[in-house]
Design a protein around this motif. Structure first.
Motif, short mmCIF file in Angstrom:
data_model
loop_
_atom_site.label_atom_id
_atom_site.label_comp_id
_atom_site.label_asym_id
_atom_site.label_seq_id
_atom_site.Cartn_x
_atom_site.Cartn_y
_atom_site.Cartn_z
N ALA A 151 -10.67 -4.90 -4.42
CA ALA A 151 -9.88 -6.14 -4.38
C ALA A 151 -10.63 -7.22 -3.59
O ALA A 151 -11.30 -6.91 -2.60
N SER B 231 -9.86 -2.32 0.93
CA SER B 231 -10.73 -3.30 0.29
C SER B 231 -11.87 -3.61 1.24
O SER B 231 -11.66 -4.18 2.32
N ASN C 263 -4.96 -2.29 2.37
CA ASN C 263 -5.90 -3.21 1.74
C ASN C 263 -6.76 -3.92 2.78
O ASN C 263 -7.97 -4.02 2.64
N SER C 264 -6.14 -4.38 3.86
CA SER C 264 -6.89 -5.07 4.91
C SER C 264 -7.56 -4.10 5.88
O SER C 264 -8.62 -4.39 6.44
N SER D 162 -5.02 -4.89 -5.99
CA SER D 162 -5.21 -3.71 -5.14
C SER D 162 -4.29 -2.55 -5.50
O SER D 162 -4.70 -1.39 -5.40
N SER D 163 -3.07 -2.83 -5.91
CA SER D 163 -2.15 -1.74 -6.27
C SER D 163 -2.63 -0.99 -7.50
O SER D 163 -2.52 0.24 -7.59
N ALA E 202 -2.74 -10.20 -8.08
CA ALA E 202 -3.30 -9.19 -7.17
C ALA E 202 -3.72 -7.95 -7.93
O ALA E 202 -3.13 -7.61 -8.97
N HIS F 11 -12.10 -7.51 1.75
CA HIS F 11 -11.04 -8.08 2.59
C HIS F 11 -11.18 -7.61 4.03
O HIS F 11 -11.14 -8.42 4.96
N SER G 248 0.82 -1.21 0.00
CA SER G 248 0.00 0.00 0.00
C SER G 248 0.85 1.26 0.00
O SER G 248 0.33 2.36 -0.20
N ASP H 65 -6.67 -10.49 -2.07
CA ASP H 65 -6.12 -9.62 -3.12
C ASP H 65 -5.96 -10.30 -4.48
O ASP H 65 -6.31 -9.73 -5.51
N THR I 24 -6.54 -12.78 -7.72
CA THR I 24 -7.82 -12.95 -8.42
C THR I 24 -7.97 -14.23 -9.23
O THR I 24 -9.09 -14.62 -9.55
#
Length: 249
Positions: A174, A145, A119-120, A193-194, A191, A148, A52, A178, A180
């Motif tokens: 995401a 997310s 993300n979490s 999320s980025s 992943a 998540h 992140s 994360d 997919t």
């Protein structure tokens, strides 16, 4: 679902489209918050840990981005605070006490605003940092997310998560974990999320700039340092925020 470059592209394309559509109002709300802070001579502080941190790099100090931005990172403990390098480690982001030190080390003023990415949304340092930001009266935008975070138990003693403190929450779309593309033997790759966090960051910046332009203001925006005149342009703008924005760490 097969595992291939084409399959990943399909997932990313769908996710980008969904995030862009679903987060349109939240992007606008985040831009309103940030534009108001900039008009009050505020600076945008961006903070993310792990992957992140890429979000913070999208917000602070890049070509086409806003100049009054500052990136906060766990390594500030060493580079600015003088702590030994061995303090850094993969689980440091889970320590709530770290947040207080990071806030104290940052060049923060009351009118500043924050963009925090996780993300979490459950690690102790990030949740504690968010709580400090709100206790001090700053505006706060969170990028996380929803899926998540919703399936996780907070690692913060309060039981709260990053999204619980934010004025504006943006969902990066995401999935839990994360990645997919599921693998036959378990686990997944690819992943997202980025990528979606970068999209949201750039959309927010674009909307902030649109608001400044609409108000007849000249937005303080970086040129690439690798084009003719870029260094001179950037140095002139950075001088307005001397001591308030850090670069190069």
């Amino acid at each position: 679902m097969t595992v291939s470059a084409e399959a990943y592209l399909a997932v990313v394309t769908e996710t980008i489209g969904r995030v862009a559509a679903e987060q349109r109002q939240n992007v606008a709300d985040a831009a309103d918050l940030i534009a108001a802070a900039l008009r009050a001579d505020g600076v945008v502080h961006a903070f993310g840990t792990g992957h992140s941190e890429a979000l913070a790099m999208e917000i602070a100090g890049r070509a086409g981005g806003l100049v009054p931005t500052n990136r906060i990172a766990l390594r500030d403990l060493v580079l600015v605070g003088g702590d030994p390098a061995d303090v850094l480690g993969p689980k440091l982001e889970r320590d709530p006490a770290v947040a207080h030190r990071l806030y104290e080390l940052a060049p923060i003023r009351p009118q500043d605003v924050f963009v925090l990415a996780s993300n979490s949304g459950v690690n102790g340092a990030m949740v504690e940092f968010a709580s400090i930001v709100k206790e001090r009266g700053h505006g706060l935008v969170a990028i996380t997310s929803a899926q998540h975070s919703g399936r996780m138990t907070s690692r913060h003693p309060s039981g709260r998560k990053l999204a619980d403190f934010a004025d504006v929450v943006l969902d990066n779309g995401a999935p839990y974990g994360d990645a997919t593309l599921p693998l036959p033997g378990g686990g997944a790759v690819g992943a997202v999320s980025s990528i979606t966090a970068a999209l949201l960051a750039q959309q927010i910046v674009a909307e902030v700039v649109a608001r400044l332009v609409a108000a007849g203001e000249r937005p303080p925006v970086y040129l690439s340092a690798n084009i003719t005149g870029g260094d001179e342009h950037n140095a002139e703008l950075e001088a307005r925020y001397a001591g308030r924005i850090r670069r190069g760490s």
